[in-house]
Design a protein around this motif. Sequence first.
Motif, PDB file in Angstrom:
ATOM      1  N   VAL A  35     -89.774   8.219 -45.303  1.00 23.57           N
ATOM      2  CA  VAL A  35     -88.501   8.173 -45.734  1.00 23.57           C
ATOM      3  C   VAL A  35     -87.654   6.863 -46.482  1.00 23.57           C
ATOM      4  O   VAL A  35     -88.338   6.045 -46.188  1.00 23.57           O
ATOM      5  CB  VAL A  35     -87.294   8.632 -44.902  1.00 23.57           C
ATOM      6  CG1 VAL A  35     -87.657   9.908 -44.348  1.00 23.57           C
ATOM      7  CG2 VAL A  35     -87.530   7.592 -43.408  1.00 23.57           C
ATOM      8  N   ASP A  36     -86.749   6.870 -47.232  1.00 22.48           N
ATOM      9  CA  ASP A  36     -86.327   5.974 -47.821  1.00 22.48           C
ATOM     10  C   ASP A  36     -85.505   5.077 -46.829  1.00 22.48           C
ATOM     11  O   ASP A  36     -84.511   5.485 -46.131  1.00 22.48           O
ATOM     12  CB  ASP A  36     -85.064   6.405 -48.762  1.00 22.48           C
ATOM     13  CG  ASP A  36     -84.381   5.045 -49.752  1.00 22.48           C
ATOM     14  OD1 ASP A  36     -84.651   3.965 -49.476  1.00 22.48           O
ATOM     15  OD2 ASP A  36     -84.147   5.489 -50.704  1.00 22.48           O
ATOM     16  N   ILE A  37     -86.091   4.117 -46.432  1.00 26.22           N
ATOM     17  CA  ILE A  37     -85.337   2.913 -45.457  1.00 26.22           C
ATOM     18  C   ILE A  37     -84.978   1.723 -46.225  1.00 26.22           C
ATOM     19  O   ILE A  37     -85.782   0.603 -46.385  1.00 26.22           O
ATOM     20  CB  ILE A  37     -86.123   2.881 -44.243  1.00 26.22           C
ATOM     21  CG1 ILE A  37     -86.575   4.097 -43.571  1.00 26.22           C
ATOM     22  CG2 ILE A  37     -85.555   1.825 -43.025  1.00 26.22           C
ATOM     23  CD1 ILE A  37     -87.636   4.057 -42.507  1.00 26.22           C
ATOM     24  N   ASP A  38     -83.940   1.472 -46.544  1.00 27.09           N
ATOM     25  CA  ASP A  38     -83.429  -0.080 -46.986  1.00 27.09           C
ATOM     26  C   ASP A  38     -84.246  -0.062 -48.216  1.00 27.09           C
ATOM     27  O   ASP A  38     -84.613  -1.317 -48.618  1.00 27.09           O
ATOM     28  CB  ASP A  38     -83.476  -0.944 -45.912  1.00 27.09           C
ATOM     29  CG  ASP A  38     -82.950  -0.830 -44.724  1.00 27.09           C
ATOM     30  OD1 ASP A  38     -81.895  -0.201 -44.864  1.00 27.09           O
ATOM     31  OD2 ASP A  38     -83.240  -1.143 -43.771  1.00 27.09           O
ATOM     32  N   GLY A  39     -84.659   0.704 -49.125  1.00 33.12           N
ATOM     33  CA  GLY A  39     -85.050   0.521 -50.236  1.00 33.12           C
ATOM     34  C   GLY A  39     -86.438   0.090 -50.060  1.00 33.12           C
ATOM     35  O   GLY A  39     -87.256  -0.707 -50.926  1.00 33.12           O
ATOM     36  N   THR A  40     -87.304   0.397 -49.073  1.00 29.44           N
ATOM     37  CA  THR A  40     -88.512  -0.330 -48.610  1.00 29.44           C
ATOM     38  C   THR A  40     -89.638   0.400 -49.476  1.00 29.44           C
ATOM     39  O   THR A  40     -89.451   1.808 -49.561  1.00 29.44           O
ATOM     40  CB  THR A  40     -88.885  -0.020 -47.223  1.00 29.44           C
ATOM     41  OG1 THR A  40     -87.787  -0.779 -46.358  1.00 29.44           O
ATOM     42  CG2 THR A  40     -90.099  -0.571 -46.638  1.00 29.44           C
ATOM     43  N   LEU A  41     -90.442  -0.346 -49.951  1.00 34.56           N
ATOM     44  CA  LEU A  41     -91.579   0.227 -50.466  1.00 34.56           C
ATOM     45  C   LEU A  41     -92.471   0.965 -49.812  1.00 34.56           C
ATOM     46  O   LEU A  41     -92.952   0.636 -48.725  1.00 34.56           O
ATOM     47  CB  LEU A  41     -92.547  -1.021 -51.141  1.00 34.56           C
ATOM     48  CG  LEU A  41     -93.624  -0.459 -52.033  1.00 34.56           C
ATOM     49  CD1 LEU A  41     -93.525   0.230 -53.263  1.00 34.56           C
ATOM     50  CD2 LEU A  41     -94.572  -1.845 -52.591  1.00 34.56           C
ATOM     51  N   VAL A  42     -92.853   2.333 -50.028  1.00 34.26           N
ATOM     52  CA  VAL A  42     -93.948   3.061 -49.351  1.00 34.26           C
ATOM     53  C   VAL A  42     -94.869   3.457 -50.264  1.00 34.26           C
ATOM     54  O   VAL A  42     -94.870   4.042 -51.300  1.00 34.26           O
ATOM     55  CB  VAL A  42     -93.045   4.501 -48.906  1.00 34.26           C
ATOM     56  CG1 VAL A  42     -94.066   5.358 -48.180  1.00 34.26           C
ATOM     57  CG2 VAL A  42     -91.793   4.123 -47.951  1.00 34.26           C
ATOM     58  N   LEU A  43     -96.166   3.258 -49.694  1.00 36.38           N
ATOM     59  CA  LEU A  43     -97.574   3.759 -50.607  1.00 36.38           C
ATOM     60  C   LEU A  43     -97.730   4.979 -50.626  1.00 36.38           C
ATOM     61  O   LEU A  43     -97.303   5.756 -49.747  1.00 36.38           O
ATOM     62  CB  LEU A  43     -98.577   2.734 -50.161  1.00 36.38           C
ATOM     63  CG  LEU A  43     -98.309   1.133 -49.857  1.00 36.38           C
ATOM     64  CD1 LEU A  43     -99.759   0.807 -49.449  1.00 36.38           C
ATOM     65  CD2 LEU A  43     -98.111   0.627 -51.215  1.00 36.38           C
ATOM     66  N   GLY A  44     -98.393   5.587 -51.707  1.00 30.88           N
ATOM     67  CA  GLY A  44     -98.731   6.868 -51.901  1.00 30.88           C
ATOM     68  C   GLY A  44     -99.498   7.344 -50.585  1.00 30.88           C
ATOM     69  O   GLY A  44     -99.274   8.393 -49.952  1.00 30.88           O
ATOM     70  N   ALA A  45    -100.505   6.568 -50.080  1.00 31.84           N
ATOM     71  CA  ALA A  45    -101.371   6.801 -48.985  1.00 31.84           C
ATOM     72  C   ALA A  45    -100.563   6.925 -47.832  1.00 31.84           C
ATOM     73  O   ALA A  45    -100.949   7.869 -46.708  1.00 31.84           O
ATOM     74  CB  ALA A  45    -102.441   5.842 -48.736  1.00 31.84           C
ATOM     75  N   ALA A  46     -99.434   6.285 -47.589  1.00 31.02           N
ATOM     76  CA  ALA A  46     -98.676   6.464 -46.545  1.00 31.02           C
ATOM     77  C   ALA A  46     -97.818   7.633 -46.388  1.00 31.02           C
ATOM     78  O   ALA A  46     -97.111   7.946 -45.325  1.00 31.02           O
ATOM     79  CB  ALA A  46     -97.728   5.321 -46.447  1.00 31.02           C
ATOM     80  N   ARG A  47     -97.568   8.296 -47.747  1.00 28.80           N
ATOM     81  CA  ARG A  47     -96.934   9.565 -47.630  1.00 28.80           C
ATOM     82  C   ARG A  47     -97.576  10.811 -47.482  1.00 28.80           C
ATOM     83  O   ARG A  47     -97.872  11.659 -48.063  1.00 28.80           O
ATOM     84  CB  ARG A  47     -96.139   9.759 -49.061  1.00 28.80           C
ATOM     85  CG  ARG A  47     -95.177   8.322 -49.495  1.00 28.80           C
ATOM     86  CD  ARG A  47     -94.600   8.836 -51.004  1.00 28.80           C
ATOM     87  NE  ARG A  47     -93.969  10.083 -50.911  1.00 28.80           N
ATOM     88  CZ  ARG A  47     -93.593  10.889 -52.096  1.00 28.80           C
ATOM     89  NH1 ARG A  47     -94.053  10.306 -53.167  1.00 28.80           N
ATOM     90  NH2 ARG A  47     -92.857  11.751 -51.957  1.00 28.80           N
ATOM     91  N   MET A  48     -98.031  10.752 -46.044  1.00 29.19           N
ATOM     92  CA  MET A  48     -98.973  11.558 -45.463  1.00 29.19           C
ATOM     93  C   MET A  48     -98.337  13.157 -45.629  1.00 29.19           C
ATOM     94  O   MET A  48     -98.984  14.126 -45.692  1.00 29.19           O
ATOM     95  CB  MET A  48     -99.664  11.387 -44.334  1.00 29.19           C
ATOM     96  CG  MET A  48    -100.346  10.252 -44.362  1.00 29.19           C
ATOM     97  SD  MET A  48    -101.350  10.071 -42.808  1.00 29.19           S
ATOM     98  CE  MET A  48    -102.768  11.168 -43.441  1.00 29.19           C
ATOM     99  N   ASP A  49     -97.183  13.359 -45.469  1.00 27.77           N
ATOM    100  CA  ASP A  49     -96.394  14.557 -45.509  1.00 27.77           C
ATOM    101  C   ASP A  49     -96.632  15.328 -46.850  1.00 27.77           C
ATOM    102  O   ASP A  49     -96.540  16.509 -46.883  1.00 27.77           O
ATOM    103  CB  ASP A  49     -95.021  14.434 -45.098  1.00 27.77           C
ATOM    104  CG  ASP A  49     -94.072  13.411 -45.834  1.00 27.77           C
ATOM    105  OD1 ASP A  49     -94.796  12.496 -46.407  1.00 27.77           O
ATOM    106  OD2 ASP A  49     -92.959  13.576 -46.434  1.00 27.77           O
ATOM    107  N   ALA A  50     -96.732  14.398 -47.794  1.00 24.70           N
ATOM    108  CA  ALA A  50     -96.828  15.096 -49.195  1.00 24.70           C
ATOM    109  C   ALA A  50     -98.271  15.524 -49.590  1.00 24.70           C
ATOM    110  O   ALA A  50     -98.193  16.386 -50.519  1.00 24.70           O
ATOM    111  CB  ALA A  50     -96.510  13.864 -50.236  1.00 24.70           C
TER     112      ALA A  50
END
Length: 407
Positions: A35-50
């Motif tokens: 999720v979007d937390i304070d504009g924090t960068l999230v890598l594609g590999a970390a988006r496991m729900d996707a």
Amino acid sequence: MKLKILFVMLGFLPLNCAKSVSEKAVQPVDIPSAVDIDGTLVLGAARMDAYLPDLQKAKGVGLVVNPTSTVGRTHLVDTLLAQGVNVRQIFAPEHGFRGTADAGETVTDGKDKQTGLPIMSLYGDNKKPKPSQLQGLDVVVFDIQDVGVRFYTYISTLHYVMEACAEQGIKVLVLDRPNPNGHYVDGPILDPDFKSFVGMHRVPIVHGMTVAEYAKMVNGEGWLKGGIKCELEVVPCLNYTHSTPYELPVKPSPNLPNNRSIYLYPSLCFFEGTVVSVGRGTNTQFQVYGHPDATIGDYYFTPEPMPGAKYPKLEGKRCRGFSLATTAPEHIRQQGYLNLDYLVDFYQAYPNKANFFLETLFIDKLAGTDALRKAIIAGQSAEEIRASWAEGLTAYREMREGYLLYP
């Protein structure tokens, strides 16, 4: 200000190295959403729900991965196995699955000691997966940290993986990661006459795209053999822009040890086509350059064998030249252009110009054209050479716009 990096930490421990894949008991866990937390960068590999639900349903999954393929502190291979994904095959690019092979060294097939999974090399004689190596796979996942430079061979591996999968009707899933050199575009456009594994496409040396954007462009421009299209799915990063600074948590290859070397790499790699050393065999790879016969520079270094550089250029010879190892990485990044002065100035001062460029003319493959070498020999300045790139770069930027995922 640098954005923090959010790694979605999963509720399991790394694999027990003593167990084989078949012995491992998989316990499903809830995967938190990225999720979007304070504009924090999230890598594609970390988006496991996707992407995890689809991979869990796949009958067979292949992975194109190396040491940079991590979710938090855990390798993607271990992550997916622990979530019940039927990983059947690992494909290893240049430098190998564990990332210890020299640049240009043949990577051999084998078996991963930690998981028991078979490893197929995609560097050496077998750069494109064979149909037999893809047998039983529904999807091939590509998750490798790139550095945004045409002659960095991971994007060439991406091309051949997409092509092989397209021919076999297998989907390719790209988990995106930031491009540390994604904030600018520069260099000569590749001339097709100089196509090679260190330059396959009509793009500039610094192409300004993430791996997922690049995959879209390869597909969209019809660059795969026969214009075939790959079934492509990408998982973009969240809260990323091309101007976002990114500190790589894992070095992308043995001789790019830090962000300074990564920022200097597009400019200093030209020396790989010359007699000059760029510090392979030292602890300041791609941060120093020199030669024993140099007449300029106040820095000295001696290349010696070390992991990732078994037989370094000019081994055991005291080289004279320059060090950029104390230059602030952010200063190099803010320059935002490919710096030809290092190469042009060193050539002009080198006493034996006839032997400056290697007989193999590897410099032409790196540049993607023979025009750079010929212009330097003719005495053109860095500014004059850069001006010759302008028209090609304008056309490339227009083409690139249609494939960008990030502002």
